[in-house]
Design a protein around this motif. Structure first.
Motif, PDB file in Angstrom:
ATOM      1  N   VAL A 429      13.695  -5.488  -1.023  1.00 17.89           N
ATOM      2  CA  VAL A 429      13.533  -4.681  -2.222  1.00 17.89           C
ATOM      3  C   VAL A 429      12.099  -4.170  -2.321  1.00 17.89           C
ATOM      4  O   VAL A 429      11.870  -3.002  -2.655  1.00 17.89           O
ATOM      5  CB  VAL A 429      13.925  -5.500  -3.471  1.00 17.89           C
ATOM      6  CG1 VAL A 429      13.472  -4.797  -4.738  1.00 17.89           C
ATOM      7  CG2 VAL A 429      15.421  -5.712  -3.498  1.00 17.89           C
ATOM      8  N   TRP A 433      11.133  -0.360  -2.364  1.00 15.98           N
ATOM      9  CA  TRP A 433      10.426   0.176  -3.510  1.00 15.98           C
ATOM     10  C   TRP A 433       9.204   0.958  -3.057  1.00 15.98           C
ATOM     11  O   TRP A 433       8.901   2.041  -3.526  1.00 15.98           O
ATOM     12  CB  TRP A 433      10.027  -0.968  -4.434  1.00 15.98           C
ATOM     13  CG  TRP A 433       9.489  -0.486  -5.735  1.00 15.98           C
ATOM     14  CD1 TRP A 433       9.996   0.512  -6.505  1.00 15.98           C
ATOM     15  CD2 TRP A 433       8.328  -0.972  -6.400  1.00 15.98           C
ATOM     16  NE1 TRP A 433       9.238   0.682  -7.616  1.00 15.98           N
ATOM     17  CE2 TRP A 433       8.199  -0.224  -7.582  1.00 15.98           C
ATOM     18  CE3 TRP A 433       7.396  -1.972  -6.127  1.00 15.98           C
ATOM     19  CZ2 TRP A 433       7.164  -0.441  -8.475  1.00 15.98           C
ATOM     20  CZ3 TRP A 433       6.374  -2.198  -7.016  1.00 15.98           C
ATOM     21  CH2 TRP A 433       6.264  -1.440  -8.175  1.00 15.98           C
ATOM     22  N   ARG A 434       8.473   0.394  -2.098  1.00 16.18           N
ATOM     23  CA  ARG A 434       7.283   1.065  -1.586  1.00 16.18           C
ATOM     24  C   ARG A 434       7.633   2.378  -0.906  1.00 16.18           C
ATOM     25  O   ARG A 434       6.944   3.377  -1.078  1.00 16.18           O
ATOM     26  CB  ARG A 434       6.560   0.171  -0.581  1.00 16.18           C
ATOM     27  CG  ARG A 434       5.254  -0.363  -1.109  1.00 16.18           C
ATOM     28  CD  ARG A 434       4.433  -0.935   0.011  1.00 16.18           C
ATOM     29  NE  ARG A 434       3.594   0.079   0.633  1.00 16.18           N
ATOM     30  CZ  ARG A 434       2.497   0.585   0.085  1.00 16.18           C
ATOM     31  NH1 ARG A 434       2.103   0.199  -1.109  1.00 16.18           N
ATOM     32  NH2 ARG A 434       1.778   1.474   0.728  1.00 16.18           N
ATOM     33  N   GLY A 437      10.748   4.197  -3.851  1.00 17.74           N
ATOM     34  CA  GLY A 437      10.751   4.142  -5.297  1.00 17.74           C
ATOM     35  C   GLY A 437      11.875   3.273  -5.846  1.00 17.74           C
ATOM     36  O   GLY A 437      12.586   2.573  -5.110  1.00 17.74           O
ATOM     37  N   LEU A 438      12.019   3.380  -7.157  1.00 13.66           N
ATOM     38  CA  LEU A 438      12.887   2.458  -7.885  1.00 13.66           C
ATOM     39  C   LEU A 438      14.340   2.533  -7.441  1.00 13.66           C
ATOM     40  O   LEU A 438      15.010   1.519  -7.254  1.00 13.66           O
ATOM     41  CB  LEU A 438      12.784   2.791  -9.372  1.00 13.66           C
ATOM     42  CG  LEU A 438      12.769   1.580 -10.294  1.00 13.66           C
ATOM     43  CD1 LEU A 438      11.679   0.612  -9.849  1.00 13.66           C
ATOM     44  CD2 LEU A 438      12.540   2.011 -11.723  1.00 13.66           C
ATOM     45  N   ALA A 441      14.996   0.878  -4.216  1.00 16.07           N
ATOM     46  CA  ALA A 441      14.913  -0.566  -4.393  1.00 16.07           C
ATOM     47  C   ALA A 441      16.217  -1.098  -4.979  1.00 16.07           C
ATOM     48  O   ALA A 441      16.749  -2.131  -4.537  1.00 16.07           O
ATOM     49  CB  ALA A 441      13.736  -0.910  -5.300  1.00 16.07           C
TER      50      ALA A 441
END
Ligand SMILES: Nc1ncnc2c1ncn2[C@@H]1O[C@H](COP(=O)(O)OP(=O)(O)OP(=O)(O)O)[C@@H](O)[C@H]1O
Ligand SMILES: [Mg+2]
Lengths: 663, 347
Positions: A429, A433-434, A437-438, A441
């Motif tokens: 995750v 995310w990195r 983005g959200l 993730a």
């Protein structure tokens, strides 16, 4: 003229002042802290919260129950009675019709027809290629199986095009439909082939009908995609001109857009056929007839001699169909004026008719079956050669295999399966995310949790290990060769035809040499997926580096960059979008191959899928494993694609839009 | 820094022929063919043909010509971004054609910088890193090169844009970055390849003023390529006009406008307002017998337009003098004729 002392570097004159950006911590602090935390957590919690595999997990039993229910109600439930069964009958009937049509002219007649079609599509070269190709099916002793495969491919391709082209053309006109279809097609294209099979069995039972439907589902996305692309590429000015002259939408479509998009639509047909060819082989797992069954049998028994003729036949079929469709698409639909005088249409058809007639006439005199004396049998010598190779190269192959297994595979697998599931999920995750983005993730979290819930955590981690190792090797080799090709035109010229050939071959063909060299082990799948996935990676990297704006390169040169500085500071950074795309492609292709590698000892999810078809009690596990491969595919694809949409510099999305427009 | 003999760039008999077997073309009689015949016969394009010129230190030397006349190729040959086919190039005393790759890099890093028509910025780097790129490839430490880059950025009026990406800037600003990058290594020679053609007229005027200002402030030798005549006249101390790879005329703006070497050049300069370029030297005539020679005197170098007030005030013809010597006279009629742009080709 006297020579001069080199001028003093100007920068020394600058007085040192306080650095402006000393306040912010260096960029590596956060990731480094993250890595330390993960390692600490791993060491502290190793061995806890693992999810060991259980052949009899509840989700598997549930699927088995569903299957039992479906089997019991196949002829009662209205869904089956009035819908699914009809599809099965219709597709099965279509297959039978094709098979009958192909068998009717007899083997000599079919060869004549093939040569005539080749001639019509692309002149004597393609005609010859096509005729010889069909003869070779007989010579390989695989006439019946080849015809069955061809019938299956034609069935699936016909249905794919009937569904795919109109949908694609519609999508080309309607951005809304395009947006709706995009995620669906995305998922369909990253689905490893195996994942389609179990649901087919559930609904359509085993046999040619379910094989054709599986193939259809696999080959329809490129038909839709490329048809939509073809529509988008039609010059808007031409469409506008047509509309301004008062043409209806229908007239514009048929008189302007379709003719202008002809070449690209031809590519759609071509790609659909190629996809179908690689799928029909795998469909043999669910008892689809044809060449696939020999190949699957050869693979599962590690018997290269058994599968080689079938493999050769399928490659030849791929080459013949590829060249035939490509040259048909490339032929200008109108006679070219000027230049070399072309053969008139009447003569073309006459030659074709002669070829067909000759084939049919020969069929009368020759025996009805392909003569046994003409068949070349080479299973035994091939197996001997394989054994010899295995034996005499044992030291080398064994060293390579052991190195990869001991140094990369085993430690990584120990970590992935030994770490608590929540830790692996957290890392995935965080990475997602990195890079994306959200949303990415969330997708990553969802995929991994679902994997855990359907009871395949451990096998997924095993497959993931194999995929990661294969991907690292693929990208390494692909980058090296791609950069080399971009830098040396001569090297590129040598490499290009090899890449072209590699990309026409159906995927599992690569298992053949891998199996011959390494036997049935996990490494075999890695080797096969590396040679399968490297060509497109090389190509994307090479193109990416080559297409770096010459203005930027020249500017950097004029500043006095060395070749190396040019590569590292200008070419590679500017080619980053292409390299990311290459990584994404490499990962998706590797996953597909690693899963198929379940047939040759790769274990993990692929093996679960295979055993799901061979043992009725394992059906549930095989089904779930298919789902798990899809989840893994989505996870890996999103993480690497997400990297492309990173929000930071505006440059990246500009280059992607430009790329899309060109694509 | 100047070469001892006072020459910054010297080019002698430079040739660049694109295409197969270029050397053979050069040696043989084909070299004399005109471009179309040459291409038809050998498949080669002679982009630069037998070009020679020298540029003095601190001079602004302009090369102009129509599209395809070989200007870009010429300027790229100077630092061997394009490898010349034949000829000699000397930049501040160093023989460029004999330079080893390392010497060539040194030349590009420290002594000659280039500004490109399409900017050639690196989109993946921040503005400051673009400007510092030349220093970076030389191995200058980060802190120093950023310091220098920021100083140069404020010199070209881009304070506060150091952290932006190139494509967040307007075209004019991007070219300022290109300019800053060229200036960052403090070179002796700046080469401009149509740096402002991609900009709109207003920004172009700003940038031209910027170059004039920079030339005054830093006093570099500049070789400026353009196909815009007014730009050439505004910036150039001397102008070379190229056609089909060869220089057809080389001289001051006045010489070009006053005495075009051939129809091509005449065509080029036709729309130039003569009164703003030519001096009285070009329009004065021998006094007629009945004219009074007691009117005011003006130096021969006076631009016609600047002479207007004096002529209007004086009822008598103006005497045009060079030192003590009388070159001729001009009266109101001569001035008006010159300003209406219908004068003959001058004396
Ligand atoms: N790499 C190349 N290969 C072959 N021919 C070239 C090459 N570069 C330039 N040429 C040819 O050389 C000639 C001169 O081109 P060049 O780019 O120097 O013209 P230019 O004066 O700069 O024109 P413009 O004002 O359009 O920039 C043209 O005929 C062009 O076709
Ligand atoms: Mg040019």
């Amino acid at each position: 003229m006297t020579s001069q002392a080199p001028p003093a570097p100007p920068v020394q004159a600058i007085p040192p002042t306080a650095p402006r950006d000393a306040v912010r911590p260096p960029r590596w602090v956060v990731p480094a802290a993250g890595i330390v935390a993960v390692v600490a957590a791993y060491l502290a919690f190793r061995g806890t919260a693992t999810l060991p595999h259980d052949d009899d997990a509840a989700p598997f039993r549930f699927v088995n129950d569903v299957r039992a229910w479906v089997d019991a109600n196949r002829n009662q439930s209205p869904v089956f009675l009035f819908f699914v069964n009809y599809i099965r009958l219709f597709v099965g009937g279509l297959y039978d019709a094709f098979l009958l049509a192909l068998q009717a002219p007899g083997w000599a007649g079919l060869i004549g027809i093939a040569a005539a079609l080749g001639w019509l599509a692309g002149g004597w070269r393609i005609g010859l290629l096509s005729g010889l190709g069909f003869i070779s099916f007989g010579v390989l002793g695989l006439w019946e199986a080849s015809v069955a495969t061809l019938a299956l491919v034609l069935t699936a391709v016909l249905l794919s095009l009937v569904i795919g082209l109109p949908l694609g053309i519609w999508a080309g006109h309607s951005p809304r439909l395009r947006r709706l279809l995009a995620p669906v097609l995305d998922v369909m294209q990253i689905m490893p082939t195996f994942a389609y099979l179990a649901p087919m069995v559930l609904f359509f039972q085993i046999g040619p009908a379910s094989g054709a439907v599986a193939t259809l589902i696999y080959s329809v996305p490129p038909a839709i995609r490329i048809a939509a692309l073809a529509m988008e590429q039609v010059s808007p000015t031409a469409v506008e001109a047509s509309v301004s002259l008062g043409a209806t939408r229908r007239q514009t479509l048929f008189k302007v857009e379709l003719p202008m998009a002809r070449a690209t639509l031809g590519l759609a047909v071509n790609q659909t056929i190629m996809m179908a060819l690689s799928m029909v082989v795998i469909a043999a797992l669910i008892a689809a007839p044809g060449l696939g069954s020999d190949i699957i049998r050869g693979l599962t028994r590690a018997n290269v001699g058994l599968m080689l003729p079938a493999g050769i036949a399928i490659v030849i079929m791929a080459i013949v169909l590829d060249r035939m469709t490509m040259s048909a698409a490339a032929r200008p639909p109108y006679p070219v004026t000027g230049g070399k005088a072309r053969i008139g249409p009447r003569l073309r058809w006459a030659v074709a008719a002669v070829l067909v007639a000759a084939g049919l006439a020969l069929g009368r005199v020759l025996p009805a079956e392909f003569p046994e004396e003409w068949v070349l049998r080479f299973a035994a010598p091939v197996n001997e050669a394989v054994n010899w190779a295995k034996f005499s190269w044992y030291d080398v192959t064994d060293a390579i295999r052991n190195f990869i297994t001991e140094v990369l595979l085993n430690p990584l697998q120990a970590v992935l399966t030994g770490a608590p599931w929540w830790l692996v999920t957290a890392v995935a995750v965080a990475v997602a995310w990195r890079t994306g983005g959200l949303r990415t993730a969330a997708v990553a979290a969802g995929c991994l949790l679902a994997t855990a819930l359907i009871g395949l955590w451990q096998h997924t981690m095993e497959t993931l290990t194999t995929v990661l190792v294969a991907v690292v090797l693929t990208l390494l080799i692909g980058l090296l060769l791609g950069v080399a090709a971009a830098r040396s035109p001569r090297f590129a010229a040598v490499q290009r035809p090899l890449l072209d050939a590699a990309q026409t071959m159906p995927a599992f063909v690569y298992l053949l040499p891998a199996l011959a060299l390494f036997g049935a082990t996990r490494f075999t799948a890695i080797f096969a997926s590396v040679i399968y996935a490297v060509p497109p990676v090389i190509r994307l990297v090479e193109d990416g580096i080559r297409n770096v704006s010459p203005a930027a390169v020249e500017a950097a040169l004029s500043c006095g960059s060395t070749e190396r500085q040019l590569l590292w500071k200008v070419r590679l950074p500017l080619a980053r979008p292409a390299i990311r795309l290459a990584a994404n492609q490499g990962i998706v292709m590797t996953l597909a191959m690693v899963v198929v590698g379940g047939l040759v000892g790769a274990g993990g999810l692929g093996y679960d899928v295979v055993s799901g078809f061979s043992q009725r009690t394992d059906f549930g596990m095989g089904f779930a494993a298919g789902v798990a491969t899809v989840l893994l595919g989505i996870l890996l694809d999103r993480i690497t694609q997400g990297a492309d949409r990173r929000p930071s510099p505006r440059t990246s999305d500009r280059t992607t839009t430009r790329k899309k427009r060109i694509a | 820094m100047t070469s001892p003999d006072g020459v910054a760039i010297e080019v002698r008999s430079l040739w660049k022929i694109f295409g197969p077997r270029a050397e053979r073309v050069l040696g043989g009689p084909d070299a004399e063919l005109d471009p179309d015949e040459l291409r038809a016969k050998t498949g080669c394009v002679a982009a630069v043909r037998d070009v020679s010129f020298t540029v003095r230190p601190g001079e602004v030397f302009v090369v102009m010509g129509l599209s395809g006349s070989g200007k870009s190729t010429l300027v790229r040959c100077l630092t061997r971004l394009v490898e010349p086919t034949a000829g000699e190039i000397t930049i501040s005393g160093e023989d460029v054609r004999a330079a080893s790759p390392a010497q060539l890099r040194d030349l590009r890093r420290n002594r000659v910088s280039m500004v490109f028509q399409h900017f050639g910025l690196l989109p993946h780097r921040k503005v400051v890193d673009n400007v510092a790129y030349g220093l970076e490839v030389q191995g200058v430490p980060r802190r120093q090169r950023h310091e220098r880059a920021r100083a140069i950025l404020s010199l070209v009026g881009l304070d506060g844009f150091a952290e932006a990406r190139p494509d967040q800037l307007s075209g004019g600003m991007q070219q300022r970055v290109g300019l800053a990058r060229a200036l960052a290594a403090d070179p002796e020679v700046l080469l401009f390849d149509e740096p402002f053609s991609a900009l709109d007229p207003l920004i172009r005027r700003d940038m031209q003023a910027e170059v004039v200002r920079l030339h005054r402030e830093v006093g570099k030798t500049m070789l400026f390529i353009t196909h815009d005549l007014s730009e050439a006249l505004k910036l150039g101390e001397r102008i070379a006009i190229m056609r089909a790879g060869a220089i057809v005329q080389l001289g001051t703006p006045e010489e070009l406008v006053g005495a075009p070497a051939d129809d091509y050049v005449a065509d080029f300069v036709r729309d130039v307002p003569r009164s703003e370029v030519l001096s009285l030297r070009w329009i004065c005539r021998s006094p007629a017998d009945d004219e009074h020679l007691d009117g005011p005197a003006l130096p021969a170098g006076t631009i016609i337009r600047d002479a207007v007030p004096a002529v209007m005030e004086s009822a008598r013809p103006i005497r045009v003098v060079e030192g003590e010597e009388l070159l001729g006279v001009v009266d109101r009629l001569d001035i008006l004729t010159a300003m209406s742009g219908r004068a003959g080709t001058g004396s």
